[in-house]
Design a protein around this motif. Sequence first.
Motif, PDB file in Angstrom:
ATOM      1  N   TYR A 259       0.828  -1.194   0.000  1.00 25.79           N
ATOM      2  CA  TYR A 259       0.000   0.000   0.000  1.00 25.79           C
ATOM      3  C   TYR A 259       0.870   1.255   0.000  1.00 25.79           C
ATOM      4  O   TYR A 259       0.612   2.218  -0.732  1.00 25.79           O
ATOM      5  CB  TYR A 259      -0.925  -0.009   1.219  1.00 25.79           C
TER       6      TYR A 259
ATOM      7  N   TYR B 150       3.793   1.454  -1.162  1.00 25.79           N
ATOM      8  CA  TYR B 150       4.352   1.545  -2.516  1.00 25.79           C
ATOM      9  C   TYR B 150       3.349   2.202  -3.463  1.00 25.79           C
ATOM     10  O   TYR B 150       3.701   3.061  -4.279  1.00 25.79           O
ATOM     11  CB  TYR B 150       4.719   0.139  -3.008  1.00 25.79           C
TER      12      TYR B 150
ATOM     13  N   LEU C  92       1.103   4.283  -2.616  1.00 27.39           N
ATOM     14  CA  LEU C  92       1.085   5.715  -2.291  1.00 27.39           C
ATOM     15  C   LEU C  92       2.234   6.426  -3.005  1.00 27.39           C
ATOM     16  O   LEU C  92       2.066   7.511  -3.559  1.00 27.39           O
ATOM     17  CB  LEU C  92       1.246   5.937  -0.779  1.00 27.39           C
TER      18      LEU C  92
ATOM     19  N   VAL D 246       3.648   5.514  -5.732  1.00 25.75           N
ATOM     20  CA  VAL D 246       3.354   5.611  -7.169  1.00 25.75           C
ATOM     21  C   VAL D 246       2.396   6.763  -7.436  1.00 25.75           C
ATOM     22  O   VAL D 246       2.614   7.591  -8.318  1.00 25.75           O
ATOM     23  CB  VAL D 246       2.761   4.289  -7.688  1.00 25.75           C
ATOM     24  N   GLU D 247       1.323   6.819  -6.610  1.00 24.50           N
ATOM     25  CA  GLU D 247       0.305   7.840  -6.844  1.00 24.50           C
ATOM     26  C   GLU D 247       0.836   9.250  -6.641  1.00 24.50           C
ATOM     27  O   GLU D 247       0.583  10.138  -7.446  1.00 24.50           O
ATOM     28  CB  GLU D 247      -0.878   7.639  -5.878  1.00 24.50           C
ATOM     29  N   TYR D 248       1.538   9.441  -5.549  1.00 19.75           N
ATOM     30  CA  TYR D 248       1.859  10.818  -5.172  1.00 19.75           C
ATOM     31  C   TYR D 248       3.275  11.251  -5.537  1.00 19.75           C
ATOM     32  O   TYR D 248       3.559  12.433  -5.553  1.00 19.75           O
ATOM     33  CB  TYR D 248       1.631  11.019  -3.665  1.00 19.75           C
TER      34      TYR D 248
ATOM     35  N   LYS E   7       4.035   9.693 -10.019  1.00 23.62           N
ATOM     36  CA  LYS E   7       3.182  10.338 -11.015  1.00 23.62           C
ATOM     37  C   LYS E   7       3.245  11.853 -10.931  1.00 23.62           C
ATOM     38  O   LYS E   7       2.583  12.548 -11.694  1.00 23.62           O
ATOM     39  CB  LYS E   7       1.742   9.878 -10.829  1.00 23.62           C
TER      40      LYS E   7
ATOM     41  N   PRO F  59      -6.034   3.799  -2.223  1.00 21.29           N
ATOM     42  CA  PRO F  59      -6.529   4.946  -2.986  1.00 21.29           C
ATOM     43  C   PRO F  59      -7.535   4.475  -4.021  1.00 21.29           C
ATOM     44  O   PRO F  59      -7.400   3.395  -4.589  1.00 21.29           O
ATOM     45  CB  PRO F  59      -5.276   5.495  -3.675  1.00 21.29           C
TER      46      PRO F  59
ATOM     47  N   SER G 268      -8.100   5.113  -6.971  1.00 18.25           N
ATOM     48  CA  SER G 268      -7.660   4.800  -8.322  1.00 18.25           C
ATOM     49  C   SER G 268      -6.951   3.450  -8.403  1.00 18.25           C
ATOM     50  O   SER G 268      -6.702   2.948  -9.481  1.00 18.25           O
ATOM     51  CB  SER G 268      -6.726   5.885  -8.821  1.00 18.25           C
ATOM     52  N   ARG G 269      -6.615   2.857  -7.240  1.00 16.19           N
ATOM     53  CA  ARG G 269      -5.963   1.553  -7.266  1.00 16.19           C
ATOM     54  C   ARG G 269      -6.928   0.467  -7.719  1.00 16.19           C
ATOM     55  O   ARG G 269      -6.552  -0.498  -8.337  1.00 16.19           O
ATOM     56  CB  ARG G 269      -5.457   1.201  -5.869  1.00 16.19           C
TER      57      ARG G 269
ATOM     58  N   GLU H  72      -8.867   3.397 -14.510  1.00 16.12           N
ATOM     59  CA  GLU H  72      -9.126   4.784 -14.860  1.00 16.12           C
ATOM     60  C   GLU H  72      -9.544   4.865 -16.307  1.00 16.12           C
ATOM     61  O   GLU H  72      -9.056   4.152 -17.160  1.00 16.12           O
ATOM     62  CB  GLU H  72      -7.864   5.619 -14.640  1.00 16.12           C
TER      63      GLU H  72
ATOM     64  N   ASP I 207       3.851   2.481 -11.869  1.00 16.82           N
ATOM     65  CA  ASP I 207       2.405   2.337 -11.873  1.00 16.82           C
ATOM     66  C   ASP I 207       2.023   0.929 -12.317  1.00 16.82           C
ATOM     67  O   ASP I 207       1.148   0.289 -11.735  1.00 16.82           O
ATOM     68  CB  ASP I 207       1.799   3.382 -12.818  1.00 16.82           C
TER      69      ASP I 207
ATOM     70  N   LYS J 111       0.097  -1.687 -10.000  1.00 17.49           N
ATOM     71  CA  LYS J 111      -1.232  -2.130 -10.434  1.00 17.49           C
ATOM     72  C   LYS J 111      -1.290  -3.637 -10.591  1.00 17.49           C
ATOM     73  O   LYS J 111      -2.280  -4.263 -10.245  1.00 17.49           O
ATOM     74  CB  LYS J 111      -1.553  -1.498 -11.796  1.00 17.49           C
TER      75      LYS J 111
END
Lengths: 169, 143, 187
Positions: free
Chosen positions: A131, A133, A135, A137-139, A142, C8, C10-11, C15, C62, C66
């Motif tokens: 999880y 990880y 985070l 990736v998301e914040y 990206k 999150p 989007s996980r 999308e 990503d 994913k």
Amino acid sequence: MQFFGGSDVSPSPPAPTAAGHNANVMYMFNRNGVCLFYREWNRPLRTLNPQQDHKLMFGLLFSLKSLTAKMDPTSGDKGNLGVPQLPGQGCSFHSFRTNTYKLSFMESPSGIKIILVTHPRTGDLREALKYIYSLYVEYVAKNPLYNPGTPVRCDLFDTNLDQYVRSIS
Amino acid sequence: MIVCVAVVGHQNNPLYIQSFTEADDALKLHHIVHCSLDVVDERVNNPKKSGPLLNETFLGLLYPTENYKVYGYLTNTKVKFILVTTDLDVKDADVRNFFRRFHAAYVDAVSNPFHVPGKKITSRTFAERVSTIVKAFGLSSAG
Amino acid sequence: MVKSETFPASRNRVEKVNAELVTLTYGTIVAQLCQDYENNYAQVNQQLDKMGYNIGVRLIEDYLAKTATARCNNFRETADMISKIGFKIFLNTTPTATNWSADGKSFSLILDENPLADFVELPDDGRAQDELWFSNILCGVLRGALEMVQMSIEAHFVSDTLRGNDSTEMRVTLLKYIDDELPPDDD
């Protein structure tokens, strides 16, 4: 993996509280050994300077990884001790526990290593690390303003991480 | 039979004009298209009370000449499509259908990133698609 | 133990973004590059590759987060992953990996459909048809992404339907596996 005996002998830290912080320290390295992220929530002891501390941690992981791979009884195909392995290759340890702390570790195939040091009585944190990880990736990954390979300075990541780590029991 | 189609920009600048006749009467057709622009302007500026709704893009028969019928279509971006045909009994539905397909072809053509808006449409694919649509028009009205 | 429902948003969901928006955005970038480099298409190709590389080094994270896939055992598996999972989740197409070289180190990706190239017609200036690789960004993405998982590769297009070829084909060649770095020496 259990090091240095099985039972929790004193000195042992106070039992974790339901809502409290169980996490002590977190590190994040990239595959070149650059410390991308370091955060401490509870670390009274400070004997090393940060650079040395990060280097020590990375070295520990590196050695432990090749040691555990070397000891793997299920696979006949082993490199020599000390020869670097590709991330995600072969066997990999995910945590060890001492009487005073537990270290959980994960590594993505891209070489991002996440280390979370928590209270010894915390459970399996593999999902939690995944999880964290995600985070990252998301914040971070990206975030177009983040330059890969440099220390992470990202408020959104910090707040979300804090929030999440607080929920780990 | 359709003898000419044209695309005219919102400042009445020609974007695409193509005639489909054997004879060398391109100039005459261009003239007809040119004249029709005034009619389009008039229709747009003085909408009849009972006339089409505001968002109606199909303008209908603009004017008939002795040989031709001229139809118009106005997109919401003020681009005009003009159709000149020699057929005498044209079904409204056929013309609408033609313009609908023509509009789709136009949208795809201007979606080409190398197309500069407001410049002439030079796309070969567009020209091919238009001639297919034009041919189909003849068929559907015959049937 | 771990609140898995707090991942999150989007996980968990795929999308969605309008495909035409992507197509038009990418097309505009290429057209603008052509303009900026005054139709020096070799330079445009290079720039697209560079942009793709920068996307790739991030996109791989990503992808890994994913899919939670493990390391591929060989390059063939990697090719499969690229076409069946990578292209699938990011472009929703599945190119075919084929034309393997004898040593198993290079293959072709045949893109039956290329979402980046809808509507596109290359400029009719007599050179673009021979020099511009419109979708060259994809080469860069693969190069960047695979480099992050310790594979040094070379990728280039060999044919493109936009140029009038029968298919869109990208050639991918494995150069070498990059070794993990040793921890810095204590000194």
